[in-house]
Design a protein around this motif. Structure first.
Motif, PDB file in Angstrom:
ATOM      1  N   THR A  99       0.921  -1.104  -0.086  1.00 13.10           N
ATOM      2  CA  THR A  99      -0.050  -0.003   0.026  1.00 13.10           C
ATOM      3  C   THR A  99       0.940   1.223  -0.074  1.00 13.10           C
ATOM      4  O   THR A  99       2.146   1.060   0.452  1.00 13.10           O
ATOM      5  CB  THR A  99      -0.697   0.101   1.104  1.00 13.10           C
ATOM      6  N   ASP A 109       1.975   4.522   1.522  1.00 11.83           N
ATOM      7  CA  ASP A 109       1.564   5.133   2.669  1.00 11.83           C
ATOM      8  C   ASP A 109       1.735   6.762   2.534  1.00 11.83           C
ATOM      9  O   ASP A 109       1.646   7.579   3.572  1.00 11.83           O
ATOM     10  CB  ASP A 109       2.338   4.761   4.071  1.00 11.83           C
ATOM     11  N   THR A 134      12.325  -4.705   9.633  1.00 14.44           N
ATOM     12  CA  THR A 134      11.227  -4.144  10.246  1.00 14.44           C
ATOM     13  C   THR A 134      10.869  -2.710   9.687  1.00 14.44           C
ATOM     14  O   THR A 134      10.459  -1.812  10.471  1.00 14.44           O
ATOM     15  CB  THR A 134      11.272  -3.822  11.784  1.00 14.44           C
ATOM     16  N   SER A 142       9.313  -0.249   6.466  1.00 11.74           N
ATOM     17  CA  SER A 142       7.940   0.302   6.090  1.00 11.74           C
ATOM     18  C   SER A 142       7.574  -1.115   5.274  1.00 11.74           C
ATOM     19  O   SER A 142       6.326  -1.478   5.381  1.00 11.74           O
ATOM     20  CB  SER A 142       8.054   0.972   5.046  1.00 11.74           C
ATOM     21  N   THR A 143       8.257  -2.067   4.511  1.00  9.73           N
ATOM     22  CA  THR A 143       7.841  -3.056   3.836  1.00  9.73           C
ATOM     23  C   THR A 143       7.320  -4.121   4.823  1.00  9.73           C
ATOM     24  O   THR A 143       6.234  -4.717   4.557  1.00  9.73           O
ATOM     25  CB  THR A 143       8.918  -3.411   2.965  1.00  9.73           C
ATOM     26  N   ARG A 188      15.675  -6.204  14.185  1.00  9.43           N
ATOM     27  CA  ARG A 188      17.093  -5.791  14.607  1.00  9.43           C
ATOM     28  C   ARG A 188      16.824  -4.335  15.399  1.00  9.43           C
ATOM     29  O   ARG A 188      17.661  -4.171  16.292  1.00  9.43           O
ATOM     30  CB  ARG A 188      18.008  -5.663  13.566  1.00  9.43           C
ATOM     31  N   THR A 189      15.899  -3.509  14.780  1.00 14.81           N
ATOM     32  CA  THR A 189      15.708  -2.306  15.375  1.00 14.81           C
ATOM     33  C   THR A 189      14.269  -1.656  15.475  1.00 14.81           C
ATOM     34  O   THR A 189      13.527  -2.180  14.375  1.00 14.81           O
ATOM     35  CB  THR A 189      16.285  -1.121  14.453  1.00 14.81           C
ATOM     36  N   LYS A 205      14.743   7.407  11.471  1.00 19.36           N
ATOM     37  CA  LYS A 205      14.773   6.409  10.278  1.00 19.36           C
ATOM     38  C   LYS A 205      13.292   6.895   9.793  1.00 19.36           C
ATOM     39  O   LYS A 205      12.583   7.736  10.334  1.00 19.36           O
ATOM     40  CB  LYS A 205      14.436   4.824  10.778  1.00 19.36           C
ATOM     41  N   ARG A 206      13.051   6.551   8.490  1.00 22.11           N
ATOM     42  CA  ARG A 206      11.896   6.792   7.950  1.00 22.11           C
ATOM     43  C   ARG A 206      10.625   6.446   8.584  1.00 22.11           C
ATOM     44  O   ARG A 206      10.681   5.258   9.129  1.00 22.11           O
ATOM     45  CB  ARG A 206      11.545   6.337   6.538  1.00 22.11           C
ATOM     46  N   ARG A 214      20.614   3.845  12.749  1.00 24.89           N
ATOM     47  CA  ARG A 214      21.309   3.409  11.454  1.00 24.89           C
ATOM     48  C   ARG A 214      20.065   3.230  10.452  1.00 24.89           C
ATOM     49  O   ARG A 214      18.769   2.922  10.868  1.00 24.89           O
ATOM     50  CB  ARG A 214      21.650   1.664  11.500  1.00 24.89           C
ATOM     51  N   TRP A 225      18.646   3.320   5.650  1.00 22.89           N
ATOM     52  CA  TRP A 225      19.176   3.356   4.542  1.00 22.89           C
ATOM     53  C   TRP A 225      19.630   4.712   3.889  1.00 22.89           C
ATOM     54  O   TRP A 225      20.026   4.772   2.943  1.00 22.89           O
ATOM     55  CB  TRP A 225      18.160   2.692   3.782  1.00 22.89           C
TER      56      TRP A 225
HETATM   57  P1  NAP Z   1      14.219  -0.545   5.074  1.00 20.95           P
HETATM   58  O1  NAP Z   1      13.661   0.556   5.555  1.00 20.95           O
HETATM   59  O2  NAP Z   1      15.642  -0.319   4.748  1.00 20.95           O
HETATM   60  O3  NAP Z   1      14.157  -1.783   6.221  1.00 20.95           O
HETATM   61  C1  NAP Z   1      15.207  -2.862   6.118  1.00 20.95           C
HETATM   62  C2  NAP Z   1      15.150  -3.529   7.365  1.00 20.95           C
HETATM   63  O4  NAP Z   1      15.860  -4.807   7.274  1.00 20.95           O
HETATM   64  C3  NAP Z   1      15.414  -2.790   8.558  1.00 20.95           C
HETATM   65  O5  NAP Z   1      14.569  -3.095   9.553  1.00 20.95           O
HETATM   66  C4  NAP Z   1      16.908  -3.451   8.970  1.00 20.95           C
HETATM   67  O6  NAP Z   1      17.268  -3.618  10.165  1.00 20.95           O
HETATM   68  C5  NAP Z   1      16.724  -4.615   8.358  1.00 20.95           C
HETATM   69  N1  NAP Z   1      17.762  -5.453   8.242  1.00 20.95           N
HETATM   70  C6  NAP Z   1      18.786  -5.405   7.059  1.00 20.95           C
HETATM   71  N2  NAP Z   1      19.834  -6.006   7.129  1.00 20.95           N
HETATM   72  C7  NAP Z   1      19.690  -6.715   7.979  1.00 20.95           C
HETATM   73  C8  NAP Z   1      20.319  -8.020   8.650  1.00 20.95           C
HETATM   74  N3  NAP Z   1      21.652  -8.248   8.117  1.00 20.95           N
HETATM   75  N4  NAP Z   1      20.020  -8.589   9.781  1.00 20.95           N
HETATM   76  C9  NAP Z   1      18.698  -8.128  10.257  1.00 20.95           C
HETATM   77  N5  NAP Z   1      18.093  -7.127   9.884  1.00 20.95           N
HETATM   78  C10 NAP Z   1      18.207  -6.686   8.698  1.00 20.95           C
HETATM   79  O7  NAP Z   1      13.581  -1.106   3.898  1.00 20.95           O
HETATM   80  P2  NAP Z   1      12.143  -1.386   3.459  1.00 20.95           P
HETATM   81  O8  NAP Z   1      11.152  -1.647   4.654  1.00 20.95           O
HETATM   82  O9  NAP Z   1      12.101  -1.891   2.310  1.00 20.95           O
HETATM   83  O10 NAP Z   1      11.760   0.358   3.292  1.00 20.95           O
HETATM   84  C11 NAP Z   1      12.682   1.010   2.514  1.00 20.95           C
HETATM   85  C12 NAP Z   1      11.946   2.358   1.907  1.00 20.95           C
HETATM   86  O11 NAP Z   1      10.939   1.848   0.932  1.00 20.95           O
HETATM   87  C13 NAP Z   1      11.204   2.834   2.922  1.00 20.95           C
HETATM   88  O12 NAP Z   1      11.631   3.650   3.958  1.00 20.95           O
HETATM   89  C14 NAP Z   1      10.236   3.788   1.999  1.00 20.95           C
HETATM   90  O13 NAP Z   1      10.954   4.735   1.711  1.00 20.95           O
HETATM   91  C15 NAP Z   1      10.155   2.959   0.831  1.00 20.95           C
HETATM   92  N6  NAP Z   1       8.766   2.013   1.069  1.00 20.95           N
HETATM   93  C16 NAP Z   1       7.598   3.019   1.080  1.00 20.95           C
HETATM   94  C17 NAP Z   1       6.465   2.361   1.056  1.00 20.95           C
HETATM   95  C18 NAP Z   1       5.180   3.090   0.985  1.00 20.95           C
HETATM   96  O14 NAP Z   1       4.233   2.757   1.371  1.00 20.95           O
HETATM   97  N7  NAP Z   1       5.411   4.352   0.542  1.00 20.95           N
HETATM   98  C19 NAP Z   1       6.433   1.024   1.541  1.00 20.95           C
HETATM   99  C20 NAP Z   1       7.469   0.232   1.512  1.00 20.95           C
HETATM  100  C21 NAP Z   1       8.848   0.858   1.346  1.00 20.95           C
HETATM  101  P3  NAP Z   1      17.703  -2.164  10.838  1.00 20.95           P
HETATM  102  O15 NAP Z   1      16.620  -1.089  10.985  1.00 20.95           O
HETATM  103  O16 NAP Z   1      18.389  -2.667  12.079  1.00 20.95           O
HETATM  104  O17 NAP Z   1      18.714  -1.457  10.032  1.00 20.95           O
END
Ligand code: NAP
Length: 486
Positions: A56, A58, A179, A181-182, A202-203, A289-290, A450, A452
């Motif tokens: 979805t 957000d 943990t 947004s995805t 992790r966080t 974080k975001r 920490r 991205w």
């Molecule tokens: P993310 O925010 O970068 O989250 C990655 C997660 O993986 C974090 O919780 C991270 O932990 C964990 N992780 C990474 N490497 C790991 C490891 N080796 N061991 C354990 N945990 C690990 O990625 P995302 O959730 O795909 O979101 C990325 C961005 O996409 C969002 O911030 C947003 O900008 C966009 N997005 C937008 C929407 C929307 O609805 N508009 C939806 C989804 C995504 P740490 O937190 O400890 O680093």
């Protein structure tokens, strides 16, 4: 040549939201020859690639639209991914974008030679272009976790951006790593079919509650009948999101910031078990974080068939995930919600500018741009969603359109014959980059977490000023900051 109108040959890289808008807007500017190179077989960018359960946007739907294609028919306040992808396809079709897109054509190199860009794709040499507009997206290179044994897992494992829909989730023990947004969208969507969901955190995250209400038929009919009503809704949301939220994270609206943080704390307080609540409590400031938006996650993670695992992962084994307490979490499916590499937008291309030096070398210790849109040494190279574009909880479509408005003014100079080559000068680029670094150093994103947003060298990828500042910057290029070669 100076002063004459030129028909330009323009390469656009990427047929996601930015590329679609570029074709439509370029067509209004003149009879240019525009070719879009798209690595995949269909348009849509992130909405094509991300099909995970629960996806979805957000950002409110009425903010997430092209200005030239308002959509009265969004189904929800926050519309599901497939609906947004359908919108992208519809706009591409309605505005005649498809015929100029070369699908399955990934750009492998772009070389500035004798006053033009020579492009080579996976299909072969594509010829010379007067200008390149890149719209490759920010979050399109999945980041796989560096965890021992990932390849040993005997069940099905995939990244959220490569969801394997052939794998049934029914009755499965599903592990989710991450943990962000995805993951926070995935977990509530898979907990029903799964036998059990184990979420490896992790966080802990700050999570803003926001129910996703359907938009009733009558409301949609009213939007359809009265474009002014739709425009008013857009303006209202733009003010709430860009004005208030952006100002709050940029440190310019402490009262709004505090209200948002309190809403997140109140949301967390709905978690009944104090031990679970403690493990879900972030230890850094909101907005570092975001910010995550969800009213579904806390109810889902409190279910008896969901488990929050906070012991760190030591390795992945054939049967599941082993954590530091020695426990093996047995799994059938492993979902890697581990995010993206947002810092190497052109990782798959070799870009060589006027000096003959590859951009990857110039950017080896961090991406350096002029206002996120242009790059010294790369004449007539314009970026949408480039480094330090406004990121986070904003409508990328709005951002891309603002950048496009700026880029088109430079393209017009080329078309009018007022310049053959437009390149930002080094001094203003350095000044802007320094101002950016100074501002980012004191920003919320650098306040101790920490995320991205950080590249491997500690540079932060976001835009640290208010949205109004961004809009003002994008209103018109400061031509003194550019070398205009005729
Ligand atoms: P993310 O925010 O970068 O989250 C990655 C997660 O993986 C974090 O919780 C991270 O932990 C964990 N992780 C990474 N490497 C790991 C490891 N080796 N061991 C354990 N945990 C690990 O990625 P995302 O959730 O795909 O979101 C990325 C961005 O996409 C969002 O911030 C947003 O900008 C966009 N997005 C937008 C929407 C929307 O609805 N508009 C939806 C989804 C995504 P740490 O937190 O400890 O680093």
């Amino acid at each position: 040549m100076a002063g004459t109108e030129r028909r330009l040959r323009i390469a656009v890289i990427g047929a996601g939201a930015g590329g679609i808008a570029t074709v439509i807007r370029l067509r209004e500017r003149g009879d240019h020859e525009v070719v879009v190179f798209e690595k995949a077989a269909e348009p849509g960018g992130t909405w094509r690639d991300n099909t995970y359960p629960g996806i979805t946007c957000d950002v409110p739907s009425h903010l997430y639209r092209f200005s030239f294609a308002p959509n009265p028919d969004w189904s929800h306040k926050y519309s599901p991914g497939p609906e947004i992808q359908a919108y992208m396809r519809q706009v591409a079709s309605d505005f005649g974008v498809d015929p100029v897109v070369r699908y399955n054509s990934e750009v492998v190199s772009a070389t500035w030679r004798e006053g033009g860009w020579e492009i080579v794709t996976t299909q072969g040499p594509e010829g010379r272009f007067d200008a390149v507009i890149t719209a490759v997206g920010i979050l399109h290179h999945p980041a796989l976790p560096d965890i021992e044994g990932l390849d040993d897992f005997a069940g099905d494992a995939f990244h959220t951006a490569r969801w394997d829909h052939s794998v049934s989730l029914q009755g499965k023990r599903i592990g989710v790593i991450g943990t962000g947004s995805t993951a926070i969208q995935v977990v509530p969507a898979i907990v029903d079919p799964a036998e059990k969901v184990s979420l490896f955190q992790r966080t802990a995250q700050w999570i803003m509650p926001e129910p996703n209400t359907p938009i009733p038929d009558e409301k949609r009919a009213a939007y359809r009948a009265d474009p002014g009503l739709l425009a008013g809704q857009y303006d209202h949301l733009a003010q709430a999101f860009n004005g208030a939220f952006c100002a709050a994270v940029a440190g310019e609206a402490p009262d709004v910031y505090e209200r948002m943080a309190q809403a997140c704390r109140d949301n967390l307080a709905t978690v009944a078990d104090p031990e679970l609540r403690a493990r879900l409590t972030p230890d850094y400031r909101m907005g570092c974080k975001r910010l995550i938006v969800s009213s579904l996650f806390y109810p889902a993670i409190q279910r008896p068939d969901a488990e929050l695992v906070t012991d760190s992962i030591t390795r992945i084994e054939a049967g599941g995930v082993r954590t530091a307490d020695g426990r093996l979490h047995p799994l059938d499916v492993l979902v890697l919600a581990t995010g993206f590499d947002a810092h190497h937008p052109f990782a798959d291309m070799r870009i060589t500018g006027r000096s003959g030096r590859p951009l990857s070398e110039t950017w080896a210790r961090g991406n350096v741009t002029y206002r996120g849109v242009t790059v010294p040494d790369l004449p007539n190279w314009f970026m949408l969603g480039g480094p330090n574009s406004p990121l986070g909880n904003f409508s990328f479509l709005m951002t891309a359109e603002r950048q496009l408005g700026y880029v088109l003014q430079l393209v017009d100079l080329l078309a009018a014959g007022k310049a053959q080559e437009i390149t930002p000068l080094e001094a203003p680029t350095e000044a802007w980059t320094q101002a950016l670094k100074d501002r980012l150093a004191g920003s919320i994103w650098a306040s101790g977490c920490r995320s991205w947003y950080f590249d491997p060298h500690g540079n932060v990828a976001t835009y640290p000023w208010s949205y109004e500042t961004f809009e003002a910057e994008m209103k018109a290029p400061i031509l003194e900051d550019y070398a205009l070669a005729t």
